[in-house]
Motif scaffolding. Sequence first.
Motif, PDB file in Angstrom:
ATOM      1  N   PRO A   1       0.839  -1.208   0.000  1.00 46.65           N
ATOM      2  CA  PRO A   1       0.000   0.000   0.000  1.00 46.65           C
ATOM      3  C   PRO A   1       0.865   1.246   0.000  1.00 46.65           C
ATOM      4  CG  PRO A   1      -0.067  -1.073   2.142  1.00 46.65           C
ATOM      5  CD  PRO A   1       0.714  -1.965   1.237  1.00 46.65           C
TER       6      PRO A   1
ATOM      7  N   TRP B   1     -10.036   5.878   4.723  1.00 43.06           N
ATOM      8  CA  TRP B   1      -9.106   4.753   4.690  1.00 43.06           C
ATOM      9  C   TRP B   1      -9.743   3.558   3.977  1.00 43.06           C
ATOM     10  CZ3 TRP B   1      -6.311   3.183   9.873  1.00 43.06           C
ATOM     11  CH2 TRP B   1      -5.171   2.440   9.591  1.00 43.06           C
TER      12      TRP B   1
ATOM     13  N   ASP C   1     -10.016   4.348   0.201  1.00 45.44           N
ATOM     14  CA  ASP C   1      -8.721   4.217  -0.467  1.00 45.44           C
ATOM     15  C   ASP C   1      -8.314   2.757  -0.619  1.00 45.44           C
ATOM     16  OD1 ASP C   1      -8.615   6.953  -0.621  1.00 45.44           O
ATOM     17  OD2 ASP C   1      -7.111   7.192   0.967  1.00 45.44           O
ATOM     18  N   THR C   2      -8.569   1.953   0.403  1.00 44.22           N
ATOM     19  CA  THR C   2      -8.217   0.532   0.345  1.00 44.22           C
ATOM     20  C   THR C   2      -9.035  -0.185  -0.719  1.00 44.22           C
ATOM     21  OG1 THR C   2      -7.625   0.553   2.675  1.00 44.22           O
ATOM     22  CG2 THR C   2      -8.042  -1.588   1.683  1.00 44.22           C
ATOM     23  N   ARG C   3     -10.321   0.109  -0.779  1.00 47.58           N
ATOM     24  CA  ARG C   3     -11.160  -0.513  -1.809  1.00 47.58           C
ATOM     25  C   ARG C   3     -10.681  -0.141  -3.208  1.00 47.58           C
ATOM     26  NH1 ARG C   3     -17.433  -0.188   0.227  1.00 47.58           N
ATOM     27  NH2 ARG C   3     -17.221  -1.811   1.808  1.00 47.58           N
TER      28      ARG C   3
ATOM     29  N   GLU D   1      -7.614   0.683  -4.105  1.00 45.61           N
ATOM     30  CA  GLU D   1      -6.361  -0.026  -4.371  1.00 45.61           C
ATOM     31  C   GLU D   1      -6.605  -1.494  -4.695  1.00 45.61           C
ATOM     32  OE1 GLU D   1      -3.383   0.380  -1.383  1.00 45.61           O
ATOM     33  OE2 GLU D   1      -3.335   2.559  -1.545  1.00 45.61           O
ATOM     34  N   ILE D   2      -7.537  -2.124  -4.003  1.00 43.55           N
ATOM     35  CA  ILE D   2      -7.840  -3.533  -4.265  1.00 43.55           C
ATOM     36  C   ILE D   2      -8.463  -3.701  -5.637  1.00 43.55           C
ATOM     37  CG2 ILE D   2      -9.355  -5.430  -3.567  1.00 43.55           C
ATOM     38  CD1 ILE D   2      -8.770  -4.619  -0.655  1.00 43.55           C
TER      39      ILE D   2
END
Length: 73
Positions: free
Chosen positions: A18, A59, A62-64, A66-67
Motif C-alpha cells: 500500500p 481509509w 482508499d483501500t477498496r 487499491e484492491i
Amino acid sequence: MSPLDPELPPIGEEIHLPGPTILPLLTAVGVTLALIGITTYIELTVVGAILTVVCVARWIKDTRREIDELPLD
C-alpha cells in the motif's frame, strides 16, 4: 527451497504494497482526542469522533480503490 525461506512470488510478478498515507496517524489522534474529551471537555470528544469517522471512511475508500486496481491473477 528450505522451510525457513519465505515464499517468493514467480519472477516478474510484483508484490503489492500500500502507498504511504497519514490516515492511521490521524485516526489515532482522533481516538485519543475522543478519549481525552470524555474526561475533560465534550467538545474534544465530538471533534475526535468526527475525525475518527472521517479518517476511517477515507481509509476504507482508499483501500477498496487499491484492491480494485490489482490484477485478478
